[in-house]
Design a protein around this motif. Structure first.
Motif, short mmCIF file in Angstrom:
data_model
loop_
_atom_site.label_atom_id
_atom_site.label_comp_id
_atom_site.label_asym_id
_atom_site.label_seq_id
_atom_site.Cartn_x
_atom_site.Cartn_y
_atom_site.Cartn_z
N ASN A 1 4.49 -3.03 -7.16
CA ASN A 1 3.29 -3.06 -6.65
C ASN A 1 3.13 -2.09 -5.38
N PHE A 2 2.18 -1.61 -5.23
CA PHE A 2 1.92 -0.55 -3.83
C PHE A 2 1.00 -1.40 -2.93
N ALA A 3 1.37 -0.95 -1.84
CA ALA A 3 0.73 -1.44 -0.52
C ALA A 3 -0.39 -0.25 -0.22
N PHE A 4 -1.72 -0.49 -0.35
CA PHE A 4 -2.77 0.51 -0.15
C PHE A 4 -3.18 0.44 1.31
N GLY A 5 -3.24 1.42 2.14
CA GLY A 5 -3.79 1.40 3.32
C GLY A 5 -4.68 2.54 3.55
N GLU A 6 -5.37 2.85 4.75
CA GLU A 6 -6.35 3.80 4.97
C GLU A 6 -5.79 5.44 4.41
N ASP A 7 -4.48 5.50 4.60
CA ASP A 7 -3.82 6.78 4.77
C ASP A 7 -3.20 6.85 3.44
N THR A 8 -2.90 5.89 2.57
CA THR A 8 -1.93 6.17 1.56
C THR A 8 -2.26 6.95 0.41
N LEU A 9 -3.62 7.41 0.32
CA LEU A 9 -4.01 8.39 -0.57
C LEU A 9 -3.50 9.90 -0.12
N TYR A 10 -3.38 9.94 1.13
CA TYR A 10 -3.03 11.39 1.64
C TYR A 10 -1.60 11.72 2.21
N GLU A 11 -0.80 10.48 2.04
CA GLU A 11 0.38 10.37 2.27
C GLU A 11 1.38 11.48 1.40
N THR A 12 2.37 12.04 2.25
CA THR A 12 3.27 12.92 1.54
C THR A 12 4.51 13.05 2.54
N HIS A 13 5.58 13.64 1.81
CA HIS A 13 6.79 13.61 2.79
C HIS A 13 6.84 15.04 3.30
N ARG A 14 5.87 15.78 2.79
CA ARG A 14 5.90 17.35 3.34
C ARG A 14 5.00 17.31 4.44
N GLY A 15 5.48 17.70 5.61
CA GLY A 15 4.72 17.77 6.96
C GLY A 15 3.63 18.73 6.94
N PRO A 16 3.66 19.96 6.71
CA PRO A 16 2.40 20.88 6.45
C PRO A 16 1.42 20.49 5.53
N VAL A 17 1.86 20.11 4.47
CA VAL A 17 1.01 19.50 3.48
C VAL A 17 0.17 18.25 3.86
N ALA A 18 0.82 17.44 4.65
CA ALA A 18 0.01 16.35 5.30
C ALA A 18 -0.81 16.73 6.25
N ALA A 19 -0.51 17.94 7.29
CA ALA A 19 -1.46 18.41 8.22
C ALA A 19 -2.70 18.84 7.39
N ILE A 20 -2.32 19.79 6.29
CA ILE A 20 -3.64 20.42 5.39
C ILE A 20 -4.56 19.24 4.88
N ARG A 21 -3.93 18.34 4.34
CA ARG A 21 -4.74 17.19 3.90
C ARG A 21 -5.75 16.65 4.85
N LYS A 22 -4.86 16.39 6.02
CA LYS A 22 -5.61 15.69 7.29
C LYS A 22 -6.95 16.49 7.67
N LEU A 23 -6.66 17.72 7.61
CA LEU A 23 -7.59 18.87 8.05
C LEU A 23 -8.88 18.87 6.95
N THR B 1 -9.98 3.39 -1.62
CA THR B 1 -8.83 3.10 -0.72
C THR B 1 -9.21 1.49 -0.88
N ALA B 2 -10.37 1.13 -0.54
CA ALA B 2 -10.32 -0.48 -0.46
C ALA B 2 -10.26 -1.30 -1.62
N ALA B 3 -10.69 -0.70 -2.64
CA ALA B 3 -10.68 -1.06 -4.20
C ALA B 3 -9.22 -1.36 -4.42
N LEU B 4 -8.44 -0.26 -4.13
CA LEU B 4 -6.91 -0.40 -4.71
C LEU B 4 -6.38 -1.22 -3.66
N HIS B 5 -6.73 -1.33 -2.43
CA HIS B 5 -6.09 -2.36 -1.69
C HIS B 5 -6.27 -4.03 -1.97
N ILE B 6 -7.51 -4.16 -2.47
CA ILE B 6 -7.69 -5.41 -3.53
C ILE B 6 -6.98 -5.47 -4.59
N GLN B 7 -6.85 -4.59 -5.28
CA GLN B 7 -6.07 -4.61 -6.42
C GLN B 7 -4.61 -4.90 -6.28
#
Lengths: 314, 426
Positions: A74-96, A111-117
């Motif tokens: 099972n996966f826990a979905f939060g606000e930022d789950t869709l944009y998460e990555t282990h690569r720092g620069p990629v995370a920054a670009i996504r945030k940008l 995100t809300a729907a996946l959280h409910i799911q």
């Protein structure tokens, strides 16, 4: 229970069906009508209660189906789950670029729907676990029921055999009683009938007093062991028993009494005698055979007289 | 008068319910009119493979013209489309695809019907649910008569059938229940009559010959037909095994017909296999009672044959048609659970209180409603009526966009909403 009153010119099928249902209700009893809502469950249970319908491998079958399911990821979905990555620069670009992405569609809803799911998945997993726990309990119940039904089945079988045994003994007793009843008038008529072999010995003086009484009573008495004080019944019974034992000794395996006597009597008597022996043997071989074994010590009178009486009944 | 009988399969050795019905009707109408049968080359109702040669032949004196089937049925596709149209909201185009996948897809047969429209006075189409009937009736709407042989299943709820069934000249129903269902679903108000079909009952069946041949010594109940779960045979076996335990001296069960479902090994169940007609009637005459366990029947010819021979019938009460016929004929009982099955079967034994009386009623019912002169007269009267009265036009096929709008209700839902139950005599 009501009988069916149906005339050919006024058949009403609905009325017949009402009567049939009334009969079924009568058979079932009043208690069952209150439980009609639970009929389905009862029908399922009946299959286990019916010893003839039960499967011998029921428990194994059920055990095969009772298995714990592996827990699903099972996966826990939060606000930022869709944009998460282990690569720092990629995370920054996504945030940008997130505001730009929001121009095309609304990822918050996703995100809300996946959280409910995710929550639904958790609940489903819990429900599945509870259900599997209940299945284990059901397994216990069915196992116990199976054991109990098997025990009851064996007990029923034993009782059935016992009833059959009692029934055959009862039959034998009835035959014997009938033979005894047939014998009583014969005895009362003995003074008039010249039957030397059946005349009781101790009453010899009285018998001798009767004109024309046979003299063979003396030799018969002597052959009974020389007991002048023995009662008449026991002497006659002993004689009968000896005769029966002799008959049994002479009978070979696979040969019936009728075969034996028929072969003996073929040299002595005619067809009429053969027929009477056959009928007598029929009377014994059906059910008296085993029963005669158990009733050996109950007096020889009946056994001597029995077959002839039985044959007349049949 | 020239009549065309259009049916999915046809032959002296083809014994499906609707097909036998069509053959009997064609043969009997040929005594009053010129009759030609238009059919396919298929023998198997599942695959519709072309097994018989196309062209013209004569079967029992009737001209039969066969046309090839374009492609056999794809069972997987048919199953998928059945789910779509029966259980989900869908488009009319889906229903047309379902009809095409069901078969027997024979455009040549439909083209011949269209081409020879002027050569015949009427076209009698059998089985509304097949390709030939739907396309054929649309090809000659002013001369089309349909013998729907409709059962209470989801197919009758499909929206493509309503305009066709409502727009043909006449419907020849098998039962009052079928009529009530079709009129409710399609809104039809045009001519229609409950006819059914007769049977070729032998004058003197010989039950002793059959008993001797199969060594049947005990009294028995009989089931005649395909031994299939769809026909209710699984439930029948389950009920009979319990009945046999309850009544050790009760009836045996004899099964006549080819088996799809395995027959349980039970000392009181005998399977005689498929029997020719003469033997089948001997078996019916030898039986105490006929059992019809099917839930889906538009008319049971075997039940009619049993009644013709004076035998009572025990039917599944969940089939409205059979239940209604049992009630109206006063010649059968029905069951809806095991208790009713056991009790009714016990009462219908030949030596029981009801068997003889219900058997007599059955014979009278058959003579009054299903003897051939009665059936023939109903058809001829309908032809006369249609010749006198003008027909109403059939609603046209929806346009391209309307066919693709996903607005059609699931077939099963439509049928579930239709009124159910046996039609009782007033």
């Amino acid at each position: 229970m009501g009988e069916f009153n149906v005339r050919s010119d006024s058949v009403d099928v609905d009325e017949i069906m009402r009567q049939i249902r009334a009969r079924i209700r009568e058979k079932r009893g009043a208690d069952y009508t209150e439980q009609e809502l639970q009929q389905l469950a009862q029908v399922k249970l009946e299959r286990f209660i019916d010893p003839k319908g039960i499967r011998s491998d029921l428990v194994q079958q059920f055990r095969r189906h009772v298995a714990t399911s592996p827990s699903l990821p099972n996966f826990a979905f939060g606000e930022d789950t869709l944009y998460e990555t282990h690569r720092g620069p990629v995370a920054a670009i996504r945030k940008l670029l997130r505001p730009i992405l929001k121009l095309f569609f609304n990822p918050d809803r996703l995100t809300a729907a996946l959280h409910i799911q995710s929550q639904v998945n958790e609940q489903a997993q819990e429900r599945l676990a509870r259900q599997e726990a209940r299945e284990a309990l059901t397994y216990e119940v069915i196992h116990n029921l199976t054991v109990e039904v098997t025990r009851l089945g064996i007990e029923t079988h034993n009782l059935k055999m016992r009833v059959e045994s009692l029934s055959s003994r009862l039959d034998f007793s009835e035959r014997r009683a009938r033979s005894m009843e047939g014998l009583t008038p014969a005895r009362s008529a003995q003074p008039q009938r010249p039957q030397p072999s059946r005349q009781p010995a101790p009453t010899a003086p009285a018998a001798a007093a009767v004109p024309g009484a046979p003299e063979s009573a003396g030799p018969l008495n002597a052959s009974s062991g020389g007991r002048p004080d023995a009662p008449a019944g026991s002497e006659d019974g002993g004689n009968g028993e000896r005769r029966r034992r002799r008959r049994r000794r002479r009978r070979r395996p696979g040969q019936t009494l009728a075969d034996r006597q028929a072969s003996e009597s073929s040299s002595q008597s005619g067809a009429d005698q053969d027929q009477s022996v056959d009928r007598a043997d029929d009377g014994w071989s059906d059910e008296g055979g085993d029963a005669a074994e158990t009733g050996d010590d109950r007096g020889g009178d009946s056994i001597d007289a029995g077959p002839s009486d039985d044959s007349s009944d049949q | 008068m020239k009549i065309a009988v259009v049916v999915q399969r046809y032959g002296a050795d083809i014994n499906g319910g609707a097909e036998l019905h069509a053959r009997y009707i064609a043969e009997h109408l040929s005594r009053h009119a010129e009759v030609e049968v238009l059919t396919t080359c298929a023998r198997d109702y599942v695959t519709w493979k072309n097994e018989l040669p196309p062209g013209e032949e004569r079967v029992n004196g009737v001209v039969v013209r066969r046309f090839p089937v374009a492609h056999p049925r794809d069972v997987g596709r048919f199953g998928r489309l059945s789910h779509v149209v029966f259980d989900t909201t869908h488009a009319i185009a889906d229903e047309e695809r379902w009809l095409e996948s069901e078969g027997p897809t024979s455009p040549a047969l439909v083209a011949h019907v269209r081409k020879s429209a002027d050569a015949f006075d009427f076209f009698i189409f059998f089985s509304y649910r097949y390709y030939h009937a739907w396309h054929g009736a649309r090809a000659v709407p002013g001369k089309a008569i349909i013998v729907p042989t409709a059962e209470r299943d989801a197919a009758i709820g499909l929206s493509i059938f309503a305009p066709v069934l409502a727009g043909v000249r006449a419907l020849m129903y098998n039962s009052l229940e079928e009529r009530a269902l079709i009129e409710h679903v399609t809104g039809r108000t045009g001519p229609g009559v409950v006819v059914g079909v007769g049977s070729e009952i032998p004058d003197r069946p010989d039950p002793r010959r059959l008993r001797k041949r199969f060594d049947l010594r005990r009294p028995f109940a009989i089931y005649v037909g395909r031994i299939d779960e769809n026909k209710g045979c699984a439930e029948l076996f389950s009920y009979f095994e319990r009945y046999a335990t309850m009544y050790p001296h009760g009836l045996d069960l004899v099964l006549v017909g080819t088996n799809v479902l395995p027959v349980p090994k039970h000392p009181r169940i005998r399977h005689l296999g498929f029997l020719p007609d003469a033997d089948k009637f001997d078996a019916l005459a030898a039986a105490d009672v006929l059992i019809m366990p099917s839930r889906y029947e538009s008319l049971s010819m075997v039940a009619l044959e049993a009644w013709a021979l004076g035998k009572p019938v025990l039917v599944n009460g969940q089939c409205d048609v059979l239940k209604g016929q049992a009630i109206r004929s006063r010649a059968g009982l029905y069951y809806e659970n095991f208790d009713e099955f056991a009790e009714a079967l016990y009462l219908l034994e030949a030596t029981g209180p009801l068997g003889g009386i219900l058997g007599q009623s059955g014979r009278a019912f058959y003579q009054a409603h299903y003897a051939w002169p009665v059936i023939e007269r109903k058809y001829l009267d309908m032809f006369e009526r249609l010749t006198r009265e003008p027909g109403t036009p059939m609603a046209p096929r929806p346009g391209w966009f309307a066919r693709r709008a996903r607005t059609a209700r699931p077939g099963a839902e439509v049928v579930a909403a239709a009124p159910s139950g046996a039609v009782r005599p007033r």
